[in-house]
Design a protein around this motif. Structure first.
Motif, short mmCIF file in Angstrom:
data_model
loop_
_atom_site.label_atom_id
_atom_site.label_comp_id
_atom_site.label_asym_id
_atom_site.label_seq_id
_atom_site.Cartn_x
_atom_site.Cartn_y
_atom_site.Cartn_z
N ASP A 120 51.19 29.23 35.44
CA ASP A 120 50.74 30.19 34.59
C ASP A 120 49.56 30.84 35.16
O ASP A 120 48.72 31.80 34.21
CB ASP A 120 50.37 29.38 33.17
CG ASP A 120 49.22 28.41 33.48
OD1 ASP A 120 48.60 28.23 34.41
OD2 ASP A 120 48.86 27.81 32.17
N ASP A 121 48.96 30.99 36.21
CA ASP A 121 48.02 31.77 36.69
C ASP A 121 48.58 33.00 37.13
O ASP A 121 49.56 33.10 37.90
CB ASP A 121 47.54 30.98 37.99
CG ASP A 121 46.34 31.61 38.38
OD1 ASP A 121 45.99 32.72 38.58
OD2 ASP A 121 45.36 30.73 38.80
N PRO A 122 47.91 34.13 36.71
CA PRO A 122 48.40 35.56 37.33
C PRO A 122 48.49 35.71 38.72
O PRO A 122 49.30 36.40 39.00
CB PRO A 122 47.42 36.39 36.67
CG PRO A 122 46.80 35.69 35.54
CD PRO A 122 46.70 34.26 35.91
N ARG A 123 47.91 34.67 39.69
CA ARG A 123 48.07 34.74 41.00
C ARG A 123 49.23 33.72 41.58
O ARG A 123 48.94 33.39 42.61
CB ARG A 123 46.63 34.21 41.67
CG ARG A 123 45.59 35.22 41.06
CD ARG A 123 44.14 34.80 41.43
NE ARG A 123 43.96 33.67 40.62
CZ ARG A 123 42.58 33.13 40.15
NH1 ARG A 123 41.70 33.51 41.01
NH2 ARG A 123 42.70 32.05 39.28
N ALA A 124 49.95 33.33 40.75
CA ALA A 124 50.89 32.38 40.99
C ALA A 124 51.63 32.68 42.30
O ALA A 124 52.06 31.63 43.04
CB ALA A 124 51.82 31.98 39.84
N ASP A 658 39.04 44.93 45.10
CA ASP A 658 40.08 44.72 44.20
C ASP A 658 41.27 45.63 44.42
O ASP A 658 42.51 45.22 44.31
CB ASP A 658 39.49 44.85 42.76
CG ASP A 658 38.78 43.95 42.38
OD1 ASP A 658 38.74 42.81 42.92
OD2 ASP A 658 37.94 43.85 41.41
N GLU A 662 45.07 43.98 45.60
CA GLU A 662 46.26 44.51 44.94
C GLU A 662 47.29 44.75 45.78
O GLU A 662 48.37 44.54 45.72
CB GLU A 662 45.86 45.49 43.90
CG GLU A 662 47.16 45.76 42.84
CD GLU A 662 46.63 46.89 41.94
OE1 GLU A 662 47.86 47.33 41.08
OE2 GLU A 662 45.54 47.08 41.69
N THR A 665 48.54 41.96 48.26
CA THR A 665 49.27 40.91 47.40
C THR A 665 50.79 41.33 46.89
O THR A 665 51.62 40.67 46.97
CB THR A 665 48.60 40.19 46.47
OG1 THR A 665 48.32 41.35 45.42
CG2 THR A 665 47.43 39.48 46.59
N HIS A 672 42.11 37.55 48.22
CA HIS A 672 41.35 37.47 47.14
C HIS A 672 39.84 37.99 47.34
O HIS A 672 39.44 37.63 48.31
CB HIS A 672 41.46 36.01 46.82
CG HIS A 672 41.18 35.55 45.49
ND1 HIS A 672 40.00 35.88 44.73
CD2 HIS A 672 42.00 35.24 44.33
CE1 HIS A 672 40.01 35.64 43.44
NE2 HIS A 672 41.15 35.36 43.22
N TYR A 685 40.30 33.11 32.83
CA TYR A 685 41.29 32.52 33.17
C TYR A 685 40.96 30.93 33.38
O TYR A 685 41.52 30.06 32.69
CB TYR A 685 42.24 32.93 34.42
CG TYR A 685 43.25 31.82 34.79
CD1 TYR A 685 44.34 31.80 34.15
CD2 TYR A 685 42.96 30.98 35.77
CE1 TYR A 685 45.32 30.76 34.56
CE2 TYR A 685 43.87 30.04 36.19
CZ TYR A 685 45.07 29.85 35.59
OH TYR A 685 45.83 28.91 35.73
N SER A 688 40.30 29.79 29.90
CA SER A 688 41.52 29.40 29.12
C SER A 688 42.05 28.32 29.82
O SER A 688 43.01 27.52 28.77
CB SER A 688 42.32 30.63 29.27
OG SER A 688 43.17 30.82 30.64
N ARG A 689 41.87 27.76 30.78
CA ARG A 689 42.92 26.50 31.50
C ARG A 689 42.11 25.42 31.27
O ARG A 689 42.47 24.42 31.58
CB ARG A 689 43.17 26.85 32.99
CG ARG A 689 44.36 27.50 33.31
CD ARG A 689 45.49 26.78 33.26
NE ARG A 689 45.26 25.31 33.77
CZ ARG A 689 45.70 25.11 35.03
NH1 ARG A 689 46.28 25.93 35.63
NH2 ARG A 689 45.71 23.89 35.46
#
Length: 764
Positions: A120-124, A658, A662, A665, A672, A685, A688-689
């Motif tokens: 569920d990580d945007p970087r999955a 950044d 982008e 990736t 990163h 994130y 939230s986790r």
């Protein structure tokens, strides 16, 4: 089967792991008697460290893209208790080997996944290279106090030690054994997830804990009481660490060195040292000159005879040959089928249920194919039906935690997160280091366990305990009447957990030491310093918190063994063995060959497409192949230059980090931006986790700290209540053991401290 003895005998594991995290977690289980089948991919040439990561396992080579081999893999899992994998999220699901499919067929399965980033990580989808995770978690800064003169503090540094993978493996192995314990009662397995990014929050530990009102404190060098790294007469170095609430270690050292007269100048006066910078500088100057008068080995012998934490700085090769490491089983030699006599780390923890389990030589890929396939022709084992979830694995268990500093208390904290009721005992009239984080979720009481009345309190607590944790130097617990045999005589079946610097069984077992001594002895400081002076690897305490996790793993093994057999036992974890495991891929020695690696503070990575780069605004880490970079026209041109590294550097400086992350990736590369710790602890994130959490302390108001790195589907670990001031639960704890009417008398006798309590956040 290879798993014939040990705490995990009879447990079947299928290991789909690759690189470090998966194979290491499975190795930790294999060393404790589990029958582990490692699945190799076809066409992969095993590196030298394969002799360590896959020792004691059976092996079969399967092409999971082939329908026939995939069905074999599924059949293997149908007969297993545990599955271990560390692919990116979604890979196992696409193969029909995901948790949803497998648990539907076998609800008893314990499934452990260790991807780079969570599903569920945007970087999955980002490849979780160590450098990528290091950049994402700020694990790329030089330790405070060890930066070269004129160092640019914005510049990152690269370590070849796979810290994130190691922590994921340590956490994963612990969670697997905890889940097996819960399954023994409920008959129901669980899905465990420990992403490498998440695991780094266990490594960050107290470095990421702070009261909101004060903000994240600036990193400070460990220099109290003259602590530091000193050059000796023979050109070698020692790591001297006389830290503590008093200057007792410094005084003992100076007495042994014939420098007692320094006390007359105030150089052992803690209050003066704290308030007079000139006196601290004078002490360091004097120590620098003093250490220059003798060889490092002489200082090590003198200091340890005096009971002082000091270690000569060694290389990893020297530790592999060290007499204590060999005698304690921390280093073993096996006869490898390809390499011949091969030296490597022994078991990560000492567990009496497996006294004969030393390192066993690896099998080569596909060596066990015939035997494994023959087993698949037999009927599936009949398992009792799974029941309802029975709560956290250690719900209802009581732990008495006597440990100090970071490693031992972290083990107690982890046990509390998995349901245990932990009573934390500290000494009265002392500052309690990192209390706000390492003692979260525990009840806290201040007891003088050396006094007669204090021992009466302690024995009443032990009488109801399932686990006792301590980190006394060897034989010190026996002098207090608190050794394992003393405790077992009164409380049979207890799991007694010892945490130390050097571990049991060798001539150094009684020596004192901390994080820095563990790093010095095992070669980490030499590796970090490179061609310059040795340096403590930072910025996080990879040995303290790593040992805390492995001590929790050792406790979990003891509790699982007790669940199955009814027998307790004495288990051990040590800083030096954790130090060796952190370097395990570089601690496999066959002949005289050594493995090249980037070293020293200036290291940025291994090659132009696997290193830190400077963008226009800040640094980022790139982990890619040439083919992936060639997909971007600007980078394809740079790769064609004679000096591709310089060309890439020039191109990357034309855009912000950044933007490059982008674009890279999107091309399938790992990348990163370097994330400072302060930014990480407030990252949306991470919050939230539950990786970065806020609690309200009665003492300090809102406080921020790392959360829980381990996810479990059916038995999610609990954060635990905010810890109160040290000793604030004293009256409740005493009432619980029938001493409610004696509290005032016990305090007058100096057995407990119930008033004028020390702060738990005053040092953050």
């Amino acid at each position: 089967m290879t798993g014939s003895a040990g705490a995990l005998r009879g447990v079947r594991v299928v290991d789909f792991g690759h690189h470090v995290a998966g194979p290491l977690a499975a190795l930790l289980l294999a060393d404790q008697g589990a029958d582990v089948v490692h699945v190799d991919r076809p066409g992969v040439e095993p590196p030298v460290e394969d002799a360590f990561f896959n020792r004691g396992k059976r092996r079969i080579t399967l092409d999971l893209k082939s329908g026939r081999d995939l069905e074999i893999a599924r059949d293997l899992v149908r007969r297993a208790d545990v599955l271990v994998e560390n692919f990116r999220p979604g890979v196992m699901d696409r193969l029909g080997l995901g948790w949803a499919d497998l648990s539907a067929a076998d609800p008893r399965l314990v499934y452990c996944s260790m991807p780079g980033f969570a599903a569920d990580d945007p970087r999955a989808g980002v490849p979780g290279w160590e450098g990528v995770i290091a950049a994402a978690t700020g694990n790329c800064r030089i330790r405070a106090g060890y930066a070269p003169d004129g160092w640019d503090t914005t510049r990152p540094t690269y370590t070849a030690i796979p810290v994130a993978s190691n922590f994921a493996a340590f956490c994963g192995a612990f969670a697997i054994v905890a889940s097996l314990t819960a399954r023994h009662r409920s008959g129901r397995g669980d899905r465990i997830e420990v992403p490498l990014f998440d695991a780094m929050f266990e490594a960050i530990g107290g470095s990421g804990a702070y009261p909101v009102e004060r903000g994240l404190p600036q990193e400070r060098a460990i220099s109290g009481n003259g602590s530091g790294t000193y050059r000796c007469a023979d050109g070698r170095y020692v790591q001297f660490n006389p830290i503590g609430a008093t200057t007792r270690f410094l005084t003992w050292f100076l007495d042994a060195a014939g420098m007692t007269a320094w006390a007359g100048e105030g150089l052992t006066d803690r209050s003066r040292l704290d308030r007079e910078p000139e006196l601290r500088s004078l002490l360091r100057e004097r120590l620098t000159a003093l250490f220059g008068t003798r060889a490092a080995q002489e200082w090590e012998d003198l200091a340890n005879a005096a009971g002082v934490p000091l270690a000569a700085v060694r290389t990893t090769d020297e530790w592999l040959d060290n007499g204590h490491a060999r005698a304690a089983g921390q280093v073993v030699e096996v006869e490898d089928p390809l390499l011949g006599a091969t030296v490597m780390p022994g078991s990560a923890v000492c567990v009496p249920a497996a006294p004969a389990l030393r390192a066993r030589a690896r099998h080569l890929p596909d060596a066990d194919r015939a035997g494994i396939l023959a087993e698949l022709d037999t009927p599936l084992p009949q398992s009792p039906p799974a029941g309802a979830a029975g709560g956290l694995p250690y719900k209802g268990l009581r732990v008495v935690d006597l440990t100090q500093i970071l490693a031992g208390p972290s083990a107690g904290r982890i046990l509390a997160e998995f349901g245990a009721d932990v009573v934390k005992i500290n000494a009265p009239q002392r500052r309690v280091g990192a209390h706000g984080f390492v003692n979260r979720g525990k009840r806290t009481v201040l007891v003088d366990v050396k006094s007669g009345e204090g021992q009466r309190i302690l024995w009443r607590l032990i009488a109801e305990a399932d686990v006792l944790t301590c980190n006394f130097p060897e034989r010190t617990a026996e002098r207090y009447g608190l050794g394992h045999e003393h405790v077992r005589a009164r409380r049979p079946g207890i799991v007694y957990v010892s945490v130390s610097c050097y571990g049991p069984g060798g001539p150094w077992a009684s020596r004192r030491g901390y994080e820095t001594q563990g790093q010095a002895a095992t070669g980490i400081m030499t590796r970090t310093g490179g061609d310059g002076p040795p340096a403590v690897l930072g910025p996080y305490n990879l040995l303290d918190y790593g040992t805390g996790t492995l001590a929790a793993f050792a406790a979990a093994l003891g509790l699982y063994h007790r669940e199955v057999t009814g027998e307790g036992g004495h288990v051990h974890a040590s800083l030096t063995q954790t130090g060796l495991y952190q370097q395990a891929r570089y601690a496999v020695r066959a002949g005289t060959a050594t493995r090249a690696e980037p070293r020293g503070p200036e290291a940025l990575g291994t090659d132009p497409w696997h290193r830190f780069h400077r963008a226009a605004d800040r640094w980022f880490f790139l982990g890619a192949t040439r083919a992936q970079l060639s997909a971007l026209p600007a980078l394809k041109r740079a790769l064609a230059e004679d000096d591709a590294e310089a060309a890439l550097e020039a191109v990357f400086r034309t855009g912000d980090a950044d933007e490059w992350v982008e674009r890279l990736t999107a091309a399938g590369a790992g990348a990163h931006a370097v994330t400072p710790l302060a930014e990480l602890m407030t990252d949306p994130y991470a919050r939230s986790r539950g990786l970065a959490v806020t609690q309200v302390s009665e003492e300090a108001g809102e406080v921020v700290m790392p959360g829980i790195a381990i996810r479990a589907r059916h038995h999610p670990p609990r954060l635990g209540h905010p810890v109160r001031r040290p000793g604030a639960d004293g009256r409740e704890v005493l009432a619980g053991i029938g001493l409610a009417d004696s509290t005032d008398a016990l305090e007058r006798a100096w057995a407990v401290q119930l008033t004028a309590l020390p702060g738990g956040w005053d040092h953050f």
